[in-house]
Design a protein around this motif. Structure first.
Motif, PDB file in Angstrom:
ATOM      1  N   ASP A 143       0.895  -1.246   0.024  1.00  0.00           N
ATOM      2  CA  ASP A 143      -0.072  -0.066  -0.036  1.00  0.00           C
ATOM      3  C   ASP A 143       1.032   1.251   0.008  1.00  0.00           C
ATOM      4  O   ASP A 143       0.617   2.278  -0.726  1.00  0.00           O
ATOM      5  N   ARG A 144       1.984   1.193   0.769  1.00  0.00           N
ATOM      6  CA  ARG A 144       2.876   2.410   0.794  1.00  0.00           C
ATOM      7  C   ARG A 144       3.631   2.665  -0.359  1.00  0.00           C
ATOM      8  O   ARG A 144       3.829   3.573  -0.881  1.00  0.00           O
ATOM      9  N   ARG A 146       2.816   1.602  -3.579  1.00  0.00           N
ATOM     10  CA  ARG A 146       1.627   2.193  -4.561  1.00  0.00           C
ATOM     11  C   ARG A 146       1.399   3.555  -4.484  1.00  0.00           C
ATOM     12  O   ARG A 146       1.355   4.363  -5.382  1.00  0.00           O
ATOM     13  N   ALA A 147       1.122   4.059  -3.126  1.00  0.00           N
ATOM     14  CA  ALA A 147       0.929   5.634  -2.776  1.00  0.00           C
ATOM     15  C   ALA A 147       2.141   6.192  -3.374  1.00  0.00           C
ATOM     16  O   ALA A 147       2.176   7.269  -3.931  1.00  0.00           O
ATOM     17  N   ALA A 148       3.170   5.810  -3.114  1.00  0.00           N
ATOM     18  CA  ALA A 148       4.645   6.563  -3.264  1.00  0.00           C
ATOM     19  C   ALA A 148       4.902   6.416  -4.908  1.00  0.00           C
ATOM     20  O   ALA A 148       5.464   7.592  -5.301  1.00  0.00           O
ATOM     21  N   GLN A 150       3.076   6.879  -7.438  1.00  0.00           N
ATOM     22  CA  GLN A 150       2.253   7.850  -8.116  1.00  0.00           C
ATOM     23  C   GLN A 150       2.930   9.344  -8.111  1.00  0.00           C
ATOM     24  O   GLN A 150       2.522  10.235  -8.909  1.00  0.00           O
ATOM     25  N   GLN A 151       3.979   9.369  -6.941  1.00  0.00           N
ATOM     26  CA  GLN A 151       4.511  10.830  -7.014  1.00  0.00           C
ATOM     27  C   GLN A 151       6.032  10.880  -7.172  1.00  0.00           C
ATOM     28  O   GLN A 151       6.692  11.710  -7.100  1.00  0.00           O
ATOM     29  N   ALA A 176       3.076  -1.609  -9.635  1.00  0.00           N
ATOM     30  CA  ALA A 176       2.972  -0.219  -9.292  1.00  0.00           C
ATOM     31  C   ALA A 176       3.637   0.728 -10.258  1.00  0.00           C
ATOM     32  O   ALA A 176       3.100   1.863 -10.563  1.00  0.00           O
TER      33      ALA A 176
END
Length: 492
Positions: A143-144, A146-148, A150-151, A176
């Motif tokens: 989860d961490r 995938r979120a990172a 994107q940035q 991801a």
């Protein structure tokens, strides 16, 4: 490597966002002196003088990314122990948000403690994390990631074999990043690279690639064979780069293209952490939009600076530029060869599979037209030799008052250019005898000549040896003659 290209690249990587995923270790160094032996056992007693604690493994990648001007985000695991809290504090000290750290309940943080006496390591103590990640912890880690992703502009997977980089984590990261449209560069560990398949680049060192393929890497041929063997087992990986210490780097791309990047001879003090420096520079360059071959050359330069330091030291952009400038002055002295030495050098390069190019001229007052021709020529070959007319031959060709600069000055200026690998001075009116001795693969001249005009001047020797004459478009408005004419008019 052209210092202007390097400077431009180092400016572009400033602020590049890098997702770093991998094993985090706390590196501890205990420094001291030994003057006595323990009464309890036949071992020396280390009298501790100082102690240093820093981020290691993937943490050292973070340190290098920061030093090079990038903006890293670390996703990793620590234990819920004092060492885990230390890791968070060290990240904050580097200006990195520790929010990507997943604290494992009841787990412990990996550490490596080295005891150093008078500059020599006496003992190294490792403490590994406990076991593998649970399914719940793996899901939380992904989860961490995938979120990172994107940035981020690029991602690094740093596998130090401490248990974090499972197949699920590796493939989850790659998926991801593909979804986010960014590249993934892998620093692998252990056998079976299939868990990294789908990455943009896998970058083992020679020993690691030997372990993966069973092929002992001793030269270019065996390096290429090992790369082919590794690539044959992967279906989706774009490229594999093997770092070969003083031999540089070799890449095998999915397209089948291969290329060698040669390292300069250097004084090596410590190779610790050089791989972290290389993967950091390589990834930053790719994240900033550089092509693979430019990124490899930059990574080789950065690693070269790293091995000149003691310990797992970081490398800054300013240090890389300073090193390149200093090397340029040194190269200018070492690039000047006699005709016999140039012939031997060219033969040695060809024996290593390198394409040798040659051009010639007076190069009396170096101008942008000269620089453009040399850069275009160097882009077409692996090594470029410039044959320079001697003062006597320039005078015969150009008349009284020429050359403006003597042959030593002209040779030194040419040798300072990154596009020029060697310079040899010849005294004849044409370079025909020198071309016969060097037998270049490519002979470069400006497009104001024709192939037919060049054959009697040495071009026929090029073709007889299996080489080719290559004409290069000239930039309009630049010549030594016109420059001198403008100077004369300004004085009148």
């Amino acid at each position: 490597m052209d210092i202007a290209d390097l400077s431009d690249l180092l400016n572009r990587i400033e602020g590049c966002r890098v997702l770093c995923v991998g094993d985090l270790v706390i590196d501890q160094f205990v420094y001291g002196e030994t003057r006595r032996v323990s009464r309890e056992a036949p071992v020396p007693i280390l009298d501790e003088k100082r102690r240093e604690t820093m981020l290691g493994a993937a943490g050292n990648v973070i340190r290098n990314v920061v030093a090079l001007g990038g903006k890293p985000v670390l996703v990793s695991v620590v234990g819920d122990d004092p060492e885990g809290q230390t890791a968070a504090s060290l990240l904050q000290a580097e200006g990195v948000d520790p929010a990507g750290l997943l604290a494992i309940k009841g787990g412990r943080t990996g550490t490596k403690t080295r005891f150093v006496c008078n500059g020599h390591q006496m003992l190294c103590v490792d403490r590994d994390p406990d076991g593998t990640l649970s399914a719940a912890d793996t899901a939380a880690l992904l989860d961490r990631i995938r979120a990172a992703a994107q940035q981020a502009d690029v991602a690094i997977l740093s596998d130090y074999g401490r248990g974090l980089v499972s197949r699920d984590v590796s493939q989850g990261l790659i998926a991801a990043c593909r979804e986010a449209g960014i590249r993934v560069c892998v620093d692998p560990r252990g056998k079976d690279y299939s868990r990294y398949d789908g990455a943009s680049i896998i970058k083992p060192n020679a020993l690691e690639l030997t372990e993966e393929t069973g092929i002992d890497i001793r030269g270019d041929d065996s390096a290429l064979a090992a790369l082919d063997a590794a690539m044959a087992r992967l279906e989706r990986t774009d490229a594999i780069i093997v770092t070969r210490s003083s031999a540089g780097m070799t890449v095998r791309e999915r397209s089948g293209e291969t290329r060698h990047v040669r390292s300069r001879p250097r004084q090596v003090y410590d190779v610790s952490g050089a791989g972290d420096t290389a993967i950091s520079m390589l990834s930053l360059a790719l994240g900033a939009g550089a092509g693979l071959h430019l990124a490899m050359r930059a990574a080789d330069r950065a690693a070269g600076v790293a091995v000149g330091k003691v310990g797992t030291a970081t490398v800054s952009a300013a240090e890389i530029l300073d090193d390149e400038r200093a090397q340029g002055f040194e190269d200018a002295r070492t690039k000047l060869l006699t005709a016999d030495a140039a012939a031997q050098t060219a033969a040695r390069w060809r024996a290593h599979g390198l394409k040798v190019g040659l051009t010639n001229g007076c190069f009396d007052i170096l101008h942008p037209g000269h620089v453009s021709l040399l850069r275009q020529a160097r882009a077409e070959c692996d090594r470029l030799i410039v044959a320079l007319n001697s003062d006597a031959s320039v005078k015969r060709l150009k008349g009284e008052g020429r050359p403006v600069n003597n042959e030593v000055s002209r040779a030194t200026v040419l040798a300072s250019l990154a596009s020029v690998d060697r310079v040899v001075i010849f005294g004849e009116d044409t370079p025909a005898d020198l071309i016969e001795a060097l037998a270049p693969d490519l002979y470069f001249k400006g497009a104001d000549y024709t192939v037919e005009q060049l054959r009697p001047l040495g071009g026929d020797a090029v073709e007889r040896h299996g080489g080719r004459i290559h004409l290069i478009p000239l930039e309009d408005g630049h010549s030594t003659t016109s420059t001198l004419a403008r100077v004369a008019r300004s004085k009148s």
